[in-house]
Structure formats: C-alpha cells, structure tokens
Design a protein around this motif. Structure first.
Motif, PDB file in Angstrom:
ATOM      1  N   MET A  30       4.434   1.078  -3.332  1.00  0.00           N
ATOM      2  CA  MET A  30       3.789   2.312  -3.795  1.00  0.00           C
ATOM      3  C   MET A  30       3.717   3.362  -2.692  1.00  0.00           C
ATOM      4  O   MET A  30       3.752   4.559  -2.979  1.00  0.00           O
ATOM      5  CB  MET A  30       2.400   2.018  -4.353  1.00  0.00           C
ATOM      6  CG  MET A  30       2.484   1.380  -5.732  1.00  0.00           C
ATOM      7  SD  MET A  30       0.907   1.200  -6.529  1.00  0.00           S
ATOM      8  CE  MET A  30       0.344   2.877  -6.621  1.00  0.00           C
ATOM      9  N   LYS A  74       1.364   1.158 -15.507  1.00  0.00           N
ATOM     10  CA  LYS A  74       0.526  -0.004 -15.252  1.00  0.00           C
ATOM     11  C   LYS A  74       0.679  -0.960 -16.429  1.00  0.00           C
ATOM     12  O   LYS A  74       0.652  -0.537 -17.589  1.00  0.00           O
ATOM     13  CB  LYS A  74      -0.939   0.436 -15.111  1.00  0.00           C
ATOM     14  CG  LYS A  74      -1.904  -0.686 -14.856  1.00  0.00           C
ATOM     15  CD  LYS A  74      -3.311  -0.139 -14.672  1.00  0.00           C
ATOM     16  CE  LYS A  74      -4.279  -1.262 -14.373  1.00  0.00           C
ATOM     17  NZ  LYS A  74      -5.627  -0.774 -14.134  1.00  0.00           N
ATOM     18  N   THR A  91       6.708   5.642  -2.760  1.00  0.00           N
ATOM     19  CA  THR A  91       6.913   6.560  -3.888  1.00  0.00           C
ATOM     20  C   THR A  91       6.173   7.872  -3.640  1.00  0.00           C
ATOM     21  O   THR A  91       5.150   7.914  -2.953  1.00  0.00           O
ATOM     22  CB  THR A  91       6.415   5.953  -5.217  1.00  0.00           C
ATOM     23  OG1 THR A  91       5.021   5.719  -5.137  1.00  0.00           O
ATOM     24  CG2 THR A  91       7.124   4.662  -5.540  1.00  0.00           C
ATOM     25  N   ILE A 139       4.219   6.520 -12.661  1.00  0.00           N
ATOM     26  CA  ILE A 139       3.945   5.102 -12.434  1.00  0.00           C
ATOM     27  C   ILE A 139       3.308   4.535 -13.695  1.00  0.00           C
ATOM     28  O   ILE A 139       2.462   5.167 -14.325  1.00  0.00           O
ATOM     29  CB  ILE A 139       3.013   4.898 -11.223  1.00  0.00           C
ATOM     30  CG1 ILE A 139       3.697   5.413  -9.951  1.00  0.00           C
ATOM     31  CG2 ILE A 139       2.632   3.440 -11.068  1.00  0.00           C
ATOM     32  CD1 ILE A 139       2.855   5.310  -8.715  1.00  0.00           C
ATOM     33  N   LYS A 144      -1.176   7.353  -9.612  1.00  0.00           N
ATOM     34  CA  LYS A 144      -0.901   6.530  -8.438  1.00  0.00           C
ATOM     35  C   LYS A 144      -2.191   6.177  -7.675  1.00  0.00           C
ATOM     36  O   LYS A 144      -2.366   5.044  -7.239  1.00  0.00           O
ATOM     37  CB  LYS A 144       0.084   7.251  -7.519  1.00  0.00           C
ATOM     38  CG  LYS A 144       0.434   6.474  -6.269  1.00  0.00           C
ATOM     39  CD  LYS A 144       1.417   7.227  -5.401  1.00  0.00           C
ATOM     40  CE  LYS A 144       1.681   6.484  -4.112  1.00  0.00           C
ATOM     41  NZ  LYS A 144       2.639   7.182  -3.258  1.00  0.00           N
TER      42      LYS A 144
END
Length: 122
Positions: free
Chosen positions: A50, A61, A53, A59, A72
């Motif tokens: 992460m 989940k 990025t 992103i 994020k």
C-alpha cells in the motif's frame, strides 16, 4: 498397548493421560501460533504494498465474497489495527506455549521418576 497401560498403577496411568492432554494442547497452540504468524505476515506485506500505491489510487477491500471500493487511509488504519491485535495475540500465544511446554517437561520428569525409581535416586 492398552493391555500394557492397564497393568500400570493408576497414578501412572493418570499422569500418562495428563501428558497426552498437554501434548495435544501444545499442538493446538502451535497451530494457532502458525495461523497468527501467517496472518501477521500477510498484513505486513499488504501494508508494504500500500505504501507503493498513490494516495488517490483506487483500492478495494474484501468484505466476505465482495470487493468494496474504499479509502486508502481507512484501509491502512484498519490494517495497522489488525497488525497490533495480531502482535498482542502472538504474545499471548507465546506465553501459553511457554507455560504448556513447562508443564509437559515437568510431567515427563515426574513420570520418568515414577516409572524408573532407581534412576530417580541417583
């Protein structure tokens, strides 16, 4: 083997059963420890990825069998919280393992003394 076991005095039979129970408990603890360590490693690896990025990257989940778009910073906070929880769980499991290993060792030595009293007197 059960015939041989039934020939032993009751207190030795009980101690043997106790030793078997402790060994089973230890195996269970070791399995839990392995599971926690694997999950902790996975969380740490995810956190590392992460950081690579962009802050505005999309992103997702995993929630059950769904992937849900998320922020994020929220995911990072959740993962760090999970990492802390796993570290605590790992510490608790390590203490349990230490205690049960000690009990196994103590039970084995008492059993050895009871089975072979001549060796215990030397």
């Amino acid at each position: 083997m059960s015939d041989e076991l039934s020939k032993l005095p009751p207190h030795i039979q009980e101690r043997l059963l106790r030793l078997q129970q402790l060994q089973q408990t230890l195996q269970s603890i070791l399995a839990q420890k392995q599971q926690v360590e694997m999950e902790k490693s996975e969380v740490e690896q995810t956190l590392v990825e992460m950081t690579k990025t962009a802050d505005d990257a999309v992103i997702y989940k995993s929630i059950g069998s769904l992937l849900v778009k998320s922020d994020k910073t929220i995911i990072s906070a959740d993962l760090n919280e999970r990492k802390d929880l796993l570290a605590t769980r790992s510490t608790v499991i390590a203490k349990q393992e230490e205690r049960v290993r000690s009990q196994v060792k103590e039970t084995q030595s008492k059993l050895q003394e009871e089975i072979n009293p001549v060796a215990g007197q030397q």
